[in-house]
Design a protein around this motif. Structure first.
Motif, mmCIF file in Angstrom:
data_model
loop_
_atom_site.group_PDB
_atom_site.id
_atom_site.type_symbol
_atom_site.label_atom_id
_atom_site.label_comp_id
_atom_site.label_asym_id
_atom_site.label_seq_id
_atom_site.Cartn_x
_atom_site.Cartn_y
_atom_site.Cartn_z
ATOM 1 N N ASN A 94 16.316 66.912 -34.275
ATOM 2 C CA ASN A 94 15.478 66.011 -35.076
ATOM 3 C C ASN A 94 16.252 65.420 -36.254
ATOM 4 N N LEU A 95 17.173 64.540 -35.931
ATOM 5 C CA LEU A 95 17.963 63.841 -36.948
ATOM 6 C C LEU A 95 17.340 62.482 -37.238
ATOM 7 N N VAL A 96 17.180 62.158 -38.527
ATOM 8 C CA VAL A 96 16.600 60.855 -38.869
ATOM 9 C C VAL A 96 17.486 59.737 -38.322
ATOM 10 N N THR A 97 16.853 58.704 -37.819
ATOM 11 C CA THR A 97 17.603 57.657 -37.124
ATOM 12 C C THR A 97 18.385 56.756 -38.081
ATOM 13 N N LEU A 98 17.890 56.559 -39.296
ATOM 14 C CA LEU A 98 18.617 55.673 -40.208
ATOM 15 C C LEU A 98 19.961 56.277 -40.604
ATOM 16 N N GLU A 99 20.007 57.580 -40.789
ATOM 17 C CA GLU A 99 21.279 58.199 -41.155
ATOM 18 C C GLU A 99 22.205 58.302 -39.942
ATOM 19 N N GLY A 100 21.617 58.497 -38.765
ATOM 20 C CA GLY A 100 22.428 58.445 -37.555
ATOM 21 C C GLY A 100 22.981 57.049 -37.332
ATOM 22 N N ALA A 151 11.150 64.470 -49.256
ATOM 23 C CA ALA A 151 11.973 65.119 -48.243
ATOM 24 C C ALA A 151 13.416 64.657 -48.451
ATOM 25 N N PRO A 152 14.395 65.531 -48.182
ATOM 26 C CA PRO A 152 15.783 65.224 -48.547
ATOM 27 C C PRO A 152 16.453 64.173 -47.667
ATOM 28 N N GLY A 153 17.479 63.549 -48.250
ATOM 29 C CA GLY A 153 18.298 62.582 -47.527
ATOM 30 C C GLY A 153 17.999 61.150 -47.910
ATOM 31 N N PRO A 154 19.004 60.276 -47.823
ATOM 32 C CA PRO A 154 18.830 58.868 -48.185
ATOM 33 C C PRO A 154 17.724 58.164 -47.414
ATOM 34 N N ALA A 155 17.553 58.488 -46.133
ATOM 35 C CA ALA A 155 16.537 57.816 -45.323
ATOM 36 C C ALA A 155 15.139 58.171 -45.799
ATOM 37 N N ALA A 159 12.760 55.496 -47.752
ATOM 38 C CA ALA A 159 11.489 55.072 -47.173
ATOM 39 C C ALA A 159 10.350 55.291 -48.166
ATOM 40 N N ALA A 160 10.361 56.442 -48.842
ATOM 41 C CA ALA A 160 9.308 56.734 -49.824
ATOM 42 C C ALA A 160 9.299 55.686 -50.929
ATOM 43 N N ARG A 161 10.453 55.373 -51.458
ATOM 44 C CA ARG A 161 10.542 54.368 -52.519
ATOM 45 C C ARG A 161 10.066 53.004 -52.037
ATOM 46 N N GLY A 316 16.123 49.620 -42.396
ATOM 47 C CA GLY A 316 17.110 50.530 -42.957
ATOM 48 C C GLY A 316 18.317 49.796 -43.514
ATOM 49 N N THR A 317 18.714 48.727 -42.830
ATOM 50 C CA THR A 317 19.828 47.910 -43.325
ATOM 51 C C THR A 317 19.424 47.192 -44.611
ATOM 52 N N GLU A 318 18.202 46.669 -44.654
ATOM 53 C CA GLU A 318 17.693 46.003 -45.855
ATOM 54 C C GLU A 318 17.620 46.951 -47.042
ATOM 55 N N LEU A 319 17.270 48.206 -46.778
ATOM 56 C CA LEU A 319 17.157 49.202 -47.844
ATOM 57 C C LEU A 319 18.521 49.704 -48.307
ATOM 58 N N GLY A 320 19.576 49.397 -47.553
ATOM 59 C CA GLY A 320 20.909 49.863 -47.903
ATOM 60 C C GLY A 320 21.225 51.248 -47.380
ATOM 61 N N VAL A 321 20.324 51.836 -46.581
ATOM 62 C CA VAL A 321 20.581 53.152 -45.997
ATOM 63 C C VAL A 321 21.568 53.039 -44.839
#
Length: 335
Positions: A94-100, A151-155, A159-161, A316-321
């Motif tokens: 279960n790896l977040v897709t934006l960080e992958g 929840a931890p991680g840039p993604a 997303a929360a922000r 995700g690209t728009e957010l800079g992640v």
């Protein structure tokens, strides 16, 4: 005239020699060690989306595929990516897709997703919660310096922000937000150090059941970022490293097949939720109520799924992640 027994003596001696040789060969095989199962190190982040993993382990699907699984606990998605890159793990469930996607945009063929977790208000994973006694009723009530964890991680925090900005809130003025490991979210509300947070399942179900917190809104990625409450936000999924798939294609194929069996059972058999008790430390009385995402194997994605996934990656690209735009179809591997 020769005695009758002489006609049979030679054949009998030959048969005895053959039998002895056969016994020797069988004995030799008996002392040879059995061929060891192929060992795979699998990273597991504490989200209910890991349920197919525990189904496949406990129902013997990995074992039937001649695989020996080593579970490697992961506390954040950046650590999972790092472990995949450094060969510390071969796969992650279960790896977040934006960080992958971000890693793939930097180093193509580092990893591929074999299944994706579709999240929304119906198939719940991500959500905002607040303290049980909070006067907040909607996201717009997160004002006057509302203290949030994420929840931890840039993604996740990205997303929360983004969701909070969509409802008109300003970070620093209306709210502050800070990454916290999933395992401390319940305690973060209990302590009073935070007013609420952006958390995942099964953490949210546990805090609500224990009357520590209450849900404000779930499926916020689909509603606010994809702009369609019914869309599938493919925010995480099961992944294998590119090196693992290239070096051990048959082992990777068997892992994917066993994982697919776990996915099917997790979604079709309600009794499978019981594996969350040991695997995710969910209280037994709550296991049946923990929501799950809509898990889709890469081979089963519909055109609508492909579109939802691409839109989420572009956000995700728009957010800079994600560093650079990536084609969602190139990020998955169908088995």
């Amino acid at each position: 005239m020769p005695r009758p027994e002489l006609f049979f003596a030679a054949p009998l001696r030959a048969t005895a020699r053959l039998a002895g040789a056969a016994a020797f060969v069988l004995a030799a095989f008996a002392v040879l060690p059995a061929q060891a199962a192929d060992r795979i190190k699998v990273g597991v982040f504490p989200s209910s989306a890991a349920l197919p993993f525990y189904v496949a382990v406990n129902r013997g699907y990995f074992k039937e595929a001649d695989l020996e699984i080593e579970e490697v606990p992961m506390t954040s998605h950046p650590l999972t990516v790092q472990a995949l890159v450094s060969n510390g793990i071969d796969a992650a469930v279960n790896l977040v897709t934006l960080e992958g996607a971000n890693m793939e945009s930097r180093r193509p063929n580092t990893l591929k997703y074999i299944s994706l977790n579709g999240q929304n208000a119906q198939h719940v994973i991500e959500q905002f919660v607040v303290k049980a006694d909070s006067p907040a009723r909607t996201l717009k009530d997160f004002r006057n310096g509302f203290k949030l964890f994420s929840a931890p991680g840039p993604a996740n925090i990205g997303a929360a922000r983004a969701v909070l900005r969509k409802v008109g809130l300003a970070e620093g003025k209306d709210f502050t937000i800070q990454e916290q490991q999933i395992g401390v979210h319940l305690g973060a509300l209990q302590s009073g150090n935070f007013d609420g947070g952006y958390t995942l399942e099964p953490s949210a179900t546990i805090m609500v059941a224990q009357k520590v917190g209450k849900r404000i809104e779930a499926g916020v990625i689909s509603t606010y970022l994809l702009g369609n409450k019914s869309a599938s936000a493919f925010a995480a999924g099961a992944v294998m490293s590119g090196r693992f798939m290239a070096d051990k294609p048959d082992v990777a194929r068997r892992f994917a097949a066993a994982w697919a069996r776990g996915v099917k059972e997790a979604q079709a058999d309600s009794s499978a939720r019981g594996y969350l008790v040991q695997g995710m430390k969910v209280p037994p009385e709550l296991a049946a109520t923990v929501p799950l995402p809509r898990i889709v194997m890469a081979r089963d994605m519909t055109p609508a799924d492909v579109g939802d996934f691409q839109k989420f990656l572009d956000i995700g690209t728009e957010l800079g992640v994600v560093k650079a735009r990536i084609d969602g179809k190139a990020l998955v591997r169908a088995f």
